[in-house]
Every structure is written in structure tokens, then in C-alpha cells.
Design an enzyme around this catalytic site. Structure first.
Site, mmCIF file in Angstrom:
data_model
loop_
_atom_site.group_PDB
_atom_site.id
_atom_site.type_symbol
_atom_site.label_atom_id
_atom_site.label_comp_id
_atom_site.label_asym_id
_atom_site.label_seq_id
_atom_site.Cartn_x
_atom_site.Cartn_y
_atom_site.Cartn_z
ATOM 1 N N HIS A 256 50.532 -60.846 21.901
ATOM 2 C CA HIS A 256 51.142 -62.108 21.466
ATOM 3 C C HIS A 256 52.176 -62.540 22.486
ATOM 4 C CE1 HIS A 256 53.113 -65.099 18.921
ATOM 5 N NE2 HIS A 256 51.968 -65.134 18.280
ATOM 6 N N GLU A 311 45.854 -62.364 13.741
ATOM 7 C CA GLU A 311 44.431 -62.673 13.650
ATOM 8 C C GLU A 311 43.592 -61.460 13.257
ATOM 9 O OE1 GLU A 311 44.169 -65.565 13.465
ATOM 10 O OE2 GLU A 311 44.453 -66.773 15.254
#
Ligand code: CMC
Length: 366
Positions: A256, A311
Site C-alpha cells: 500500500h 483488497e
């Protein structure tokens, strides 16, 4: 030649002050307007958290009833939008259909600054667009929205055509709350850029949907399930993931830009997914893939601080509530439209056109 400070990927650059959310990537914290997102997901509903983001506070009973009423009253699609959806060939992906259908909703002339009424009207319609398209692809007649169901339950009902399972509604609601808002991510930034030109809400959200679609942003969850399916067995996890990293590939659902520790949304969704998937071999394999993936990322990408992101477990939750892969990213949009529109309202309340620079490195005329 003028040279401006270069920030490729705009990493570490702030382009706005916001009171919508804090994304603390060092400590793994996510706050929506003074509330822990995790607690909101446990104790509140989609509508309550949307009210918090749009109006600045959690609703009173009356305020909640008013918002629910407005959302319900705006769920139906105009006939021309249904007609446009039905004209799009079946092999066009769901995100492209969503982007086109939202764009077709249009806004009246002089629609800037955007209003809360427009925001609510749009948010109410996204689930209907996705469900309409999905029903057509399945060869079913699309179901109309049901006024006795809340936002999330109605979405599940329209998608599946059956009475929604309360445990599934609760799990999906938690996912939709945890992904409503997330600072200046790529899609939100796209929406704010469009809005900063004094263009309308629909144009801003259409741009945001386009940005969300990419696999480095919202397109990742279906790639997570593809990865788990390609791996197939626990024994194959290490060789498969190693081969991926050896060839310079990325492991979907890991890493991320902001979180350099565990993504707090992943932590919360892991719990939600595990409650629904106790006996599911797919989930057992997914958690094994996570463990091996983290170990290999440490080996191949030391010190990059790559962890599981939202996700990875978004895929697990959506799968557990019975949503098809093709619905993962559109469902993310059904949720994130709340944050996008809150940012568009915030941008409009203190607007200055967003207009960065680029540094020319080409040749000059002779
Ligand atoms: N697998 C393997 N290596 C990775 C990964 C990954 N998932 N993510 C980052 N890296 C490596 C990358 O190769 C680079 O290595 P090196 O320094 O040797 O060149 C280093 O880590 C830094 O990567 P970066 O591309 O500079 O990082 P970024 O901040 O630009 O990218 C990201 C963030 C999310 C796009 C990236 O981590 C990624 O591609 N992840 C996989 C896709 C994914 O799961 N996306 C969903 C993101 S969460 C939802 C959302 O908020 O949008």
C-alpha cells in the site's frame, strides 16, 4: 528551462486539508470524522456512516429516517439509463458499464456547486445500476428496488433475487462502511481534480470510477481470487508466489502506498470473513497464501514494509456473501461513492483549481 519540484506519483504531497478521514499509514489507523472506522463498521450502518461523512455527524433517529427515505426514493433508474445499459455488449466489463451508466445520468445545466440532494440521488442509484446489469448478464429480468430493505440488504436482494441472509447483510455492510472513505487515494483525487474545475458531480464521479477500475487501486480483489484459484493447493503456494516474484510480478492484495504496517481495514475484514468462512477450504487456502506471501515479500522486498491490504480480505468477504468476482470492484464503487462525493462537496466548499506542473525534458526548437 523552469524546473519544479518533482514528486513522481505525488508521494508525500498533500493537496488538501480535509476533516473527512485520517489515514495513518505508520500506525495503521483509520479515522472517519473523529470516529474509528473499525468501530463504525461494528456498531453502525451504511446509511449512518454516510450521514457522518456527508453531514459531519452521526444522525439522530429522525435524521437517519430522513436519509433512508431519500435514498429509497432515489433508487429507480431513469428509463434512458436502463436502455443504455441494455445496449452495451455483454463482453464489456461491469466497471465500464457502471462508468457509462453514471455518466448517462447527467446533471442539469449550472450544476455547480454540487448539492447533498445530488449526492444522495447518485449514491442511491449505483446499486441499482450494478444489479440491473448483473441480472441481464445472468439472463434474468432486473428486479426493482424494495422499499422495505435498507441500502445494503436491497443491494444483495437485487443482485441475487432472493431474501437477503441477515449475516450476509451485516458482513457486506461492514465492508461497505470500511471502504466508504480513504483520504486522497487515486480515485478520490481524480474526482476532486474534476470538481476543482467547477465541473459537475456526475463528471467527477465518472472520472473517479475510471480511476478505481485499475488493478493497482480497486481492481485488485478479483485478481486476488484469480491468484488463489491459480495457486489451487497449499503445497503450490510457495512455488507459485516465488515464481511470481522471481519474474518481477506483484502479489495482488499486498502492499500500500500509505500503510507501512497492517492495513486496519484488512484486520477488520479478516474477522468478518472468518466468521462466515469457518469451514470454507478457499478461505483456509487464502490465509495460507497470505502467510507465505508475507514471508516471501520479506525475502524478495526487504524493508519495503509490504503487508496484506484491504483488497485481500475484501475478496474473501464478498466471496463469502456469494458475490461473483465481476461484482467485486463495482461493489467497491457502491461504497466509495460516499467518500468521493463527500470530497467533491469539501472541494467545492473551498475551491481552488488543482493544476500541478510537469517538467519538460524534451528538446528545444533549433
Ligand atoms: N508485490 C510485490 N512487490 C511489491 C508489491 C506487491 N504487491 N507492492 C509493492 N511492491 C514492491 C515494488 O516492486 C517496489 O519494489 P522495488 O523497490 O524493488 O522497486 C516496492 O515494493 C515499492 O513499490 P511501489 O510501486 O513504489 O509502491 P507504490 O506505493 O507506488 O504502490 C501499490 C502501492 C498498492 C500500487 C502496490 O503495493 C501494488 O501494486 N500492490 C498490488 C496491487 C494491490 O493490491 N492493489 C490494491 C491496493 S489497496 C486498495 C486501495 O486503497 O486502492
Amino acid at each position: 528551462m523552469s524546473t519544479n519540484t518533482l514528486a513522481i506519483g505525488l508521494e508525500g504531497i498533500a493537496v488538501a486539508e480535509t476533516d473527512l478521514s485520517l489515514v495513518d499509514g505508520t500506525n495503521g489507523l483509520l479515522v472517519y470524522r473523529g470516529h474509528w472506522a473499525r468501530d463504525l463498521a461494528i456498531h453502525h450502518t451504511f446509511e449512518e456512516v454516510a450521514h457522518l461523512l456527508w453531514y459531519g455527524h452521526l444522525p439522530s433517529e429522525q435524521e437517519l429516517a430522513d436519509l433512508q427515505e431519500k435514498l429509497k426514493a432515489n433508487r429507480e433508474l431513469p428509463a434512458h439509463v436502463k436502455g443504455i445499459i441494455d445496449l452495451i455488449p455483454a463482453d464489456v466489463d461491469m466497471m465500464s458499464v457502471l462508468r457509462t451508466a453514471v455518466s448517462a445520468l447527467g446533471t442539469p445545466a449550472h450544476a455547480w456547486p454540487p448539492s447533498l440532494e445530488q449526492v444522495i440521488g447518485l449514491t442511491a442509484k449505483l446499486p441499482t445500476i450494478v444489479a440491473h446489469r448483473y441480472a441481464r448478464l445472468e439472463g434474468r429480468e432486473p428486479l426493482g428496488p424494495r422499499a422495505d430493505l435498507n441500502h445494503t440488504a436491497n443491494y444483495l436482494y437485487m443482485l441475487k433475487g432472493t431474501e437477503p441472509n441477515p449475516a450476509h447483510v451485516r458482513a457486506l455492510d461492514a465492508y461497505l462502511i470500511l471502504t466508504q472513505e480513504h483520504g486522497m487515494n487515486a480515485s478520490t483525487f481524480s474526482g476532486r481534480v474534476v470538481s476543482s474545475t467547477q465541473s459537475d458531480l456526475i463528471s467527477a464521479i465518472t472520472a473517479a470510477i475510471g480511476a478505481l477500475k485499475g488493478p493497482l487501486h480497486g481492481g485488485a480483489p478479483s485478481e486476488v481470487t484469480e491468484m488463489i484459484e491459480a495457486i489451487g493447493t497449499k503445497e503450490n503456494a510457495e512455488p507459485w508466489l516465488r515464481a511470481k516474484l522471481e519474474s518481477g510480478g506483484r502479489l495482488m492484495g499486498f502492499g500500500h502506498r500509505v500503510y507501512k504496517t497492517i492495513d486496519p481495514r484488512a484486520t477488520a475484514l479478516r474477522v468478518v470473513a472468518s466468521e462466515l468462512s469457518a469451514d470454507d477450504p478457499w478461505f483456509d487456502l487464502a490465509t495460507h497464501v497470505e502467510k507465505v506471501g508475507l514471508k516471501l515479500l520479506e525475502e524478495y522486498k526487504p524493508n519495503r514494509k509490504l503487508n496484506t491490504n484491504v483488497e485481500f480480505f475484501a475478496a474473501a468477504v464478498m466471496r463469502a456473501v456469494g458475490l461473483d468476482d465481476s461484482l467485486f470492484t463495482p461493489t467497491f464503487a457502491v461504497s466509495r461513492v460516499v467518500g468521493w462525493s463527500a470530497h467533491v462537496l469539501e472541494q467545492a466548499s473551498n475551491n481552488r483549481i488543482i493544476r500541478p506542473q510537469s517538467n519538460y525534458i524534451g528538446s528545444m526548437p533549433e
